[in-house]
Design an enzyme around this catalytic site. Structure first.
Site, short mmCIF file in Angstrom:
data_model
loop_
_atom_site.label_atom_id
_atom_site.label_comp_id
_atom_site.label_asym_id
_atom_site.label_seq_id
_atom_site.Cartn_x
_atom_site.Cartn_y
_atom_site.Cartn_z
N ASN A 1 47.53 37.72 34.88
CA ASN A 1 46.57 37.74 33.77
C ASN A 1 45.92 39.10 33.64
O ASN A 1 46.33 40.08 34.26
CB ASN A 1 45.51 36.65 33.97
CG ASN A 1 44.65 36.92 35.19
OD1 ASN A 1 45.15 37.33 36.23
ND2 ASN A 1 43.35 36.71 35.07
N CYS B 1 43.20 40.19 34.74
CA CYS B 1 42.53 40.69 35.95
C CYS B 1 43.39 40.54 37.19
O CYS B 1 42.91 40.76 38.30
CB CYS B 1 41.19 40.01 36.15
SG CYS B 1 40.03 40.31 34.80
N GLU C 1 44.56 38.09 39.01
CA GLU C 1 44.35 37.12 40.08
C GLU C 1 44.99 35.76 39.81
O GLU C 1 45.09 34.93 40.72
CB GLU C 1 42.84 36.93 40.37
CG GLU C 1 42.11 35.96 39.46
CD GLU C 1 41.70 36.55 38.13
OE1 GLU C 1 40.91 35.94 37.41
OE2 GLU C 1 42.17 37.66 37.80
#
Length: 722
Positions: A380, A382, A384
């Protein structure tokens, strides 16, 4: 006096005095003075008061500030009981930044933004009442976790809970496109719709044919991935929630895609404006084979996705390149390009120095550790979230001939300092897991059917942690030390254990598991092998002291849990992920995520107000030595810390790398004989390889602190910042 008419306030000046030493010492007391001044001068005179709790709730419902449905699930006598309990806990903000951030960004205001309609207790109550879904016992438990700041829902959940005019509760989304115009068009539409909702969007482009690949047997007609990147960037810029925020997206591409050089080049500062992407984030998926080719200093081949799909019968992302590499090189039916692997490795490092991009996703590591049937193909915004996905098939009428499974992220975080002080660690995690499960159960992203389908089948959540450096400093432990690394492992082992136990209990209560549970490594028990053959509790004396009084499961406890999971199943396909933290970590008076702090006194620039200073939590003369800046810590220690957590986290972690453009002497042993202390591509290459060999699944930004005190690669994503 209304908020827009506030003048002659003292709290900003008091806060700024923190950065002015007095007699050689930091004026930490000024932070408390600024906090009290803010509450007195700003909050108290601008909060609307009501005669009673009932009057307040009736007013908010009748004026369309909050929804009535979640309130009606409880007798009003219980709501009064909830408020009595919350008030009895005597919550207080511990810093000026915490209070300021809460009231500016999170609390409910009147429609003209002139007055406050709630305080922190009201926001906690709204969250607890909503997430408990009428269960009074669970409501009190969630309220306890939140008022003691042991649990923090992600910003979209915390902010929107109970509001009548709101966005979604979810944080971000993952979607992928396949190699045809129908799916590309649908992907662009999905990006528009999801950005409008408010989440960051990750998009996998690896399946698209490369520049020069044939269209209808006419070789050379395809334009490649860069024009699609430009379309997506324009889409995110357009779909910006009526100008409230910049739409945010990341595109992922395999390092073995023929367009990889052009993909990376689109982010370079000197790129032609026709191809340059300014706001779109870049991520690359890296199989084990790439590291092997770099290590052996060999040529690497990039393969036509169009040809690979014709030969293997599946989209490019679903082919195991490490396993099939030699066959693909030898297959004349697959057109390919080649270049020295180390040349691309250096290109990646050069761009990371320049922009902080690309994110690195070690795709084989992610799939090797994946207990779920299926394949992980991307991450995604970010880095994670890592969940299995299946591609959709879109027909000529833009309908889904075959509905795939995309991903929505339902995030929350534990506050490590406060959870370690919980009277019952396991009970705390159970309440958090159930609160997050409410979010996934009630998420309805019907505008993008593959996302809705994926969420309904997986019930996935992502519980993480923040405040690691603060906890270590408070306990006089150096970040990256043996004790710190072991503490990290034990802490996230406990989160793993209790989220598994709770998810199993939910499955037992509902007689329902996530889709395809029977094909998972949970169902056959193999997931638990490492826990039933080894004790994962603390070994060091200091670590044992930290966990004194907290239940630590042994091999027999894990065997019992394994047997329960095999019998009853799990409700949540995925349970854990460590996201970055933004403003919400300030409200919790804790350090962000599990990475080191950047500054002991952090300087933030806030629009309309200027600079605000935030002293690290628990900062004092005693803790000062334990608060080293991330820019002065060997990144291998950061990787060791994240690797300790990654052993227990079923998804991934937003691991940022912090580098100085001039590296302090003695920080890295391989720099000892270098002619320069300047950061080079070699330094980043070594660190990325170290992360790979330690089992890290993803690297988020590379942030560089330059000699002129500028930061390159600052975080742009707001959606996943818990």
């Amino acid at each position: 006096m209304a908020l827009s008419k506030l003048h002659n306030v003292s709290y900003f000046e008091l806060n700024n005095e923190i950065n002015i030493p007095s007699h050689g010492k930091i004026q930490l007391d000024k932070d408390q003075e600024a906090l009290h001044a803010f509450l007195k001068e700003n909050v108290e005179p601008n909060t609307i008061r009501f005669k009673s709790l009932k009057d307040r709730i009736d007013y908010l419902i009748s004026h369309d500030y909050i929804e009535s449905g979640f309130i009606k699930k409880y007798p009003f006598s219980f709501i009064k009981k909830l408020y009595r309990y919350l008030k009895s806990q005597h919550f207080h903000f511990k810093s000026f930044m915490a209070a300021y951030k809460y009231y500016v960004q999170y609390t409910l205001k009147t429609n003209d933004n002139e007055y406050y309609l709630e305080n922190y207790i009201d926001r906690v109550a709204a969250n607890a009442l909503l997430f408990a879904d009428g269960n009074q016992k669970l409501c009190m438990e969630i309220a306890s976790e939140m008022i003691h700041q042991r649990y923090q829902p992600a910003t979209p959940s915390f902010l929107n809970a109970g509001r009548k005019r709101r966005g979604e509760f979810v944080s971000c989304f993952l979607i992928q496109t396949t190699d045809n115009m129908n799916t590309i068009g649908r992907t662009i539409n999905s990006a528009l719709q999801l950005s409008k909702i408010g989440g960051g969007v990750g998009i996998n482009l690896s399946n698209l044919r490369a520049a020069g690949d044939p269209i209808k047997k006419i070789r050379g007609a395809a334009s490649g991935v860069v024009p699609v990147m430009k379309l997506l960037e324009d889409s995110f810029s357009y779909s910006n929630q009526l100008g409230q925020r910049q739409g945010a997206g990341v595109v992922y591409l395999s390092v073995f895609h023929p367009d990889i050089k052009a993909f990376l080049g689109a982010k370079k500062e000197n790129a032609d404006e026709k191809i340059r992407v300014n706001t779109l984030s870049l991520g690359i998926t890296v199989p084990d084979k790439f590291y092997q080719l770099c290590r052996e200093d060999k040529e690497m081949y990039m393969f036509s996705p169009y040809d690979v799909q014709r030969v293997y019968g599946v989209p490019f992302s679903y082919v195991d390149i490490t396993k099939e590499y030699d066959k693909m090189v030898a297959n004349p039916k697959i057109h390919k390009k080649h270049m020295p692997a180390r040349e691309l490795e250096d290109d990646i490092s050069m761009l990371q120095q320049e922009s902080g991009y690309p994110y690195i996703m070690n795709i084989d590591t992610a799939n090797r550790d994946n207990p779920i049937d299926g394949k992980i193909v991307m991450s995604n915004l970010c880095s994670e979230i890592m969940q299995v996905m299946k591609p959709s098939v879109v027909d000529d009428e833009q309908h889904f001939a075959k509905l795939g499974t995309d991903v929505s992220c339902n995030l929350g975080s534990t506050n490590i300092v406060n959870l370690m002080a919980s009277p019952n660690f396991g009970k705390s995690v159970e309440a958090m897991t159930r609160a997050l499960t409410f979010v996934t159960d009630h998420s309805n992203i019907s505008v993008v059917p593959p996302v809705q389908n994926g969420n309904r089948k997986s019930h996935s959540i992502g519980l993480g942690g923040m405040g690691l450096h603060g906890y270590l400093a408070k306990n006089h432990i150096y970040y990256g030390s043996k004790v710190a690394v072991e503490f990290t492992s034990v802490y996230f082992m406990l989160l793993n254990y209790w989220t598994l136990k709770t998810s199993c209990q939910i499955a037992k209560e509902r007689h329902q598991t996530f889709y395809n549970f029977k094909k998972s490594k949970y169902a056959d028990g193999s997931y638990f092998d490492k826990y039933v053959t080894k004790y994962w509790g603390p070994q060091l004396k200091r670590t044992k002291e930290l966990f004194k009084g907290i239940f630590i499961p042994n091999q027999d406890d894990w065997k019992q849990l394994r047997d329960e999971v095999m019998k009853y199943g799990l409700y949540n396909q995925n349970r854990m992920a460590i996201a970055p933290n933004g403003s919400i970590s300030y409200i919790n008076d804790t350090t962000a995520s599990i990475h080191p702090i950047i500054d002991r006194i952090e300087e933030r620039y806030e629009s309309k107000t200027g600079k605000i200073y935030y002293p690290a939590p628990y900062l004092s003369n005693d803790t000062l030595p334990y608060y080293q800046s991330a820019y002065d810590i060997n990144m291998c220690k950061v990787i060791d810390t994240y690797a300790a957590a990654q052993q227990h986290v079923d998804q991934s972690m937003s691991m940022t790398m912090f580098m100085r453009s001039t590296i302090p002497k003695g920080l890295y042993p391989w720099k000892k004989h270098d002619k320069t202390q300047k950061m080079t591509t070699r330094d980043l290459n070594i660190i990325r390889n170290y992360a790979f060999y330690k089992g890290i699944k993803s690297i988020y930004y590379v942030r560089t602190f330059t000699d002129d005190k500028q930061e390159i690669g600052a975080n742009q994503c707001k959606s996943c910042e818990i």
